[in-house]
Motif scaffolding. Structure first.
Motif, short mmCIF file in Angstrom:
data_model
loop_
_atom_site.label_atom_id
_atom_site.label_comp_id
_atom_site.label_asym_id
_atom_site.label_seq_id
_atom_site.Cartn_x
_atom_site.Cartn_y
_atom_site.Cartn_z
N GLY A 194 0.25 2.23 1.46
CA GLY A 194 -0.44 3.24 0.71
C GLY A 194 -1.62 3.71 1.13
O GLY A 194 -2.67 3.29 1.89
N TYR A 195 -2.08 4.99 0.56
CA TYR A 195 -3.36 5.55 0.85
C TYR A 195 -3.69 6.49 -0.11
O TYR A 195 -3.08 7.15 -0.82
N GLY A 196 -4.93 6.71 0.02
CA GLY A 196 -5.76 7.58 -1.04
C GLY A 196 -6.71 8.59 -0.14
O GLY A 196 -7.54 8.03 0.35
N THR A 219 -18.51 16.12 -7.73
CA THR A 219 -17.12 15.92 -8.11
C THR A 219 -16.45 15.21 -6.99
O THR A 219 -16.66 15.63 -5.91
N ILE A 220 -15.62 14.23 -7.24
CA ILE A 220 -14.52 13.71 -6.18
C ILE A 220 -13.09 14.13 -6.55
O ILE A 220 -12.75 14.38 -7.76
N TYR A 221 -12.44 14.76 -5.40
CA TYR A 221 -11.15 15.14 -5.58
C TYR A 221 -10.16 14.16 -4.79
O TYR A 221 -10.34 14.20 -3.43
N LEU A 222 -9.28 13.63 -5.40
CA LEU A 222 -8.32 12.79 -4.80
C LEU A 222 -7.06 13.66 -4.21
O LEU A 222 -6.20 14.24 -5.04
N GLU A 223 -7.28 14.13 -2.94
CA GLU A 223 -6.10 15.05 -2.41
C GLU A 223 -4.89 14.38 -2.46
O GLU A 223 -3.81 15.27 -2.66
N VAL A 225 -0.98 17.09 -9.37
CA VAL A 225 0.13 16.49 -9.39
C VAL A 225 1.35 17.60 -9.56
O VAL A 225 1.03 18.46 -10.15
N LEU A 226 2.42 17.35 -8.90
CA LEU A 226 3.39 18.27 -8.97
C LEU A 226 4.20 18.07 -10.21
O LEU A 226 4.21 17.18 -10.92
N ASP A 227 4.53 19.41 -11.02
CA ASP A 227 5.08 19.44 -12.13
C ASP A 227 6.17 18.63 -12.53
O ASP A 227 6.43 18.09 -13.73
N TRP A 228 7.08 17.99 -11.55
CA TRP A 228 8.21 17.20 -11.61
C TRP A 228 7.83 15.71 -11.56
O TRP A 228 8.75 14.98 -11.80
N ASN A 229 6.79 15.54 -11.15
CA ASN A 229 6.32 14.03 -11.00
C ASN A 229 5.88 13.44 -12.14
O ASN A 229 4.75 13.23 -12.51
N GLN A 230 6.81 13.18 -13.29
CA GLN A 230 6.48 12.73 -14.58
C GLN A 230 5.79 11.32 -14.27
O GLN A 230 4.95 10.95 -15.17
N ARG A 231 6.28 10.56 -13.50
CA ARG A 231 6.00 9.26 -13.49
C ARG A 231 4.38 9.00 -13.03
O ARG A 231 3.73 8.22 -13.69
#
Length: 170
Positions: A73-75, A88-92, A129-135
């Motif tokens: 995994g990565y961030g 501000t920090i932005y997690l791409e 986050v994409l609108d379909w990624n409910q999890r």
């Protein structure tokens, strides 16, 4: 369960980071948009003035195992500036391989980004986050994030390619 370590990426991780970026793009049905190369990741993340920073999640081998650590995994994050709130920090991107999800690895990456944010004096930690990624949305809310689309009605826009050239008069 194997031991997981979250650490800052090293230049030698760029091949694995690119592999994970491609997996994320496939998961999001956006593989056709990946144009980045391993060389660009090296140049942009590990030079004198990096454009991005990256954390990686690696599974550490058990004592006596012959295999080395494996990146799962990565961030990728960067620093931006809010005219209202300051640093501000932005997690791409945040991504964990499917077979390693549900083990808290994503939460560990997010918590590490929060530590970096505080260490650098940031007042905010943002991500999209994409609108379909409910999890993912459920996870972020459970960790205390506020959905700005719901709360404030923000929409994100992007100028890219020809639109940017036209805008710049080039």
């Amino acid at each position: 369960m194997a031991s997981v370590r979250i650490r800052e990426a090293k230049e030698g991780d760029c091949g694995d980071i690119l592999r994970l970026i491609r997996e994320l793009a496939e998961f999001e049905n956006l593989s056709h948009q990946v144009k980045i190369s391993e060389e660009a990741l090296r140049a942009d993340g590990f030079g004198e003035n990096p454009f991005y920073h990256c954390l990686v999640a690696e599974i550490l081998p058990a004592p006596g195992e012959l295999l080395g650590p494996c990146l799962v995994g990565y961030g990728i994050y960067c620093f931006i500036y809010s005219t209202w709130k300051g640093r501000t920090i932005y997690l791409e991107d945040i991504y964990v391989m499917p077979e390693y999800r549900g083990q808290g690895i994503g939460s560990k990456i997010i918590k590490k980004v929060a530590e970096v944010a505080l260490d650098k004096g940031c007042s905010q930690f943002r991500l999209a986050v994409l609108d379909w990624n409910q999890r993912a949305m459920d996870l972020y809310k459970a960790l205390g994030a506020q959905d700005l689309t719901e709360a404030e009605g923000w929409h994100f826009f992007c100028f890219e390619g020809e639109a940017t050239r036209k805008l710049a008069g080039k």
